[in-house]
Every structure is written in structure tokens, then in C-alpha cells.
Design an enzyme around this catalytic site. Structure first.
Site: not given
Length: 194
Positions: A11, A38, A131
Site C-alpha cells: 500500500s 492500493h 490488508d
């Protein structure tokens, strides 16, 4: 045991981490790589152009029903979950975000773990959320190999820390050590099968 796929999740700070990880991989790298970064839903193709300039692998957004192939770094397209199907093709989904993210690392990792089982390497890099930790756990449960970027040296430590809290990780390494470990694992698995 031969590795058949590598999945990467990252991310915040992830673009630099992916470039560093893939910079020394050869153009004919023998294992396909799929990655979730992301990305904002309005991310343009400039990301793909940039990565293709920086690394030797072919970099592209994964397409629905596309066959997974070696020598490629497949990136989950913005605003789509990326999954791997039993026939080793990609599928794209606009299902609800997972961990506030679409694409979600967990979605890719869980589907990949179910397909490739012990023949997969899962890698979590820098990021500022959680995540990927459940997906990495699925990879570990299916017998795959798990690698997490060292949270002490990662640009953002939250994602690596969440993965380490969730999974008994096989390797915790600085970003510049991960490529060598991957090459070593692939070489070792090749020697065992030949």
C-alpha cells in the site's frame, strides 16, 4: 516442490518497494508475479509505463480471463479486485471493498493460495493498513512460503506488523534482501525437482 506463482501486496510506499523488489529480476523470470497496490480509482496508465521503464519484466494490468504467464508482473487494475481461478486465469471483480480497499490484497492472496497451495510465495511489503494479513495466513495454511518486509525498515510499518501478528511468517527481511531470498527459494526448489 516447484514454485508456480508469486503474489505481492503493498500500500503506502509500495511503488518504490515493488520497483526495488523487481529491479534485478530477469526479463524471462520463470515464475509469474501478481501484485496488488492500493491504487486510487483514477490512476492512469503512467504507472505501468513507469514500471516498464524501471524493470526488465513486462508490466501490465491484469485482464479478465487472461492466462497467467511467466516473465510478467501483473498489477491489479484500479478499482477492481483481482482473483486467480482454478484454470490459472485472472478474474476481475467489482465486489464491495475489503479492508476499505478495492483491489484488496486479501482477495488476491486467498484465491491464489487456494489454486497454487504449497507452490506459491506470498510477500507483504510496506503499507499503512492491515490488508493482506488474512490472505498471507491462507497462503501459510495451504503450505506456501510467506515473506514480510521488515517493519523496522519499511517505509510504512503497519501492514508488515499486521501480517507478522497474524501469521508465523517464514522470512522477515529488508526490502533489498527479499529478491535474493526469492531467487534462492526458486533455485532450491528447482534443484529438488531436477
Amino acid at each position: 516442490m516447484k514454485y508456480e506463482a508469486i503474489v505481492i501486496g503493498t500500500s503506502a510506499g509500495g511503488l518504490d518497494a515493488v520497483k526495488t523488489l523487481c529491479a534485478h529480476l530477469p526479463a524471462d523470470f520463470s515464475v509469474p508475479i501478481a501484485a496488488v497496490l492500493h491504487l486510487h480509482r483514477n490512476t492512469k496508465d503512467d504507472l505501468i509505463t513507469l514500471l516498464n521503464r524501471e524493470i526488465r519484466l513486462t508490466v501490465k494490468y491484469a485482464e479478465d480471463k487472461e492466462q497467467i504467464q511467466k516473465g510478467c508482473l501483473f498489477i491489479a487494475p484500479p478499482d477492481y479486485h483481482l482473483l486467480i481461478e482454478d484454470d490459472r486465469t485472472f478474474s476481475l471483480s467489482v465486489d464491495e471493498p475489503v479492508n476499505y480497499s478495492r483491489p484488496s490484497i486479501d482477495v488476491l492472496f486467498e484465491s491464489a493460495a487456494d489454486v497454487f497451495r504449497e507452490h506459491i510465495i506470498g510477500i507483504i511489503l510496506t503499507g499503512a493498513n492491515k490488508d493482506g494479513s488474512l490472505g498471507l495466513r491462507r497462503i501459510k495454511e495451504r503450505g506456501g512460503t510467506t515473506i514480510v518486509e521488515n517493519p523496522r525498515t519499511a517505509q510504512y510499518s503497519e501492514m508488515p506488523l499486521a501480517a507478522i501478528a497474524e501469521v508465523e511468517v517464514d522470512y522477515i527481511l529488508d526490502i533489498n534482501e527479499i529478491t535474493n531470498k526469492v531467487m534462492e527459494l526458486l533455485l532450491r526448489s528447482k534443484c529438488k525437482t531436477s
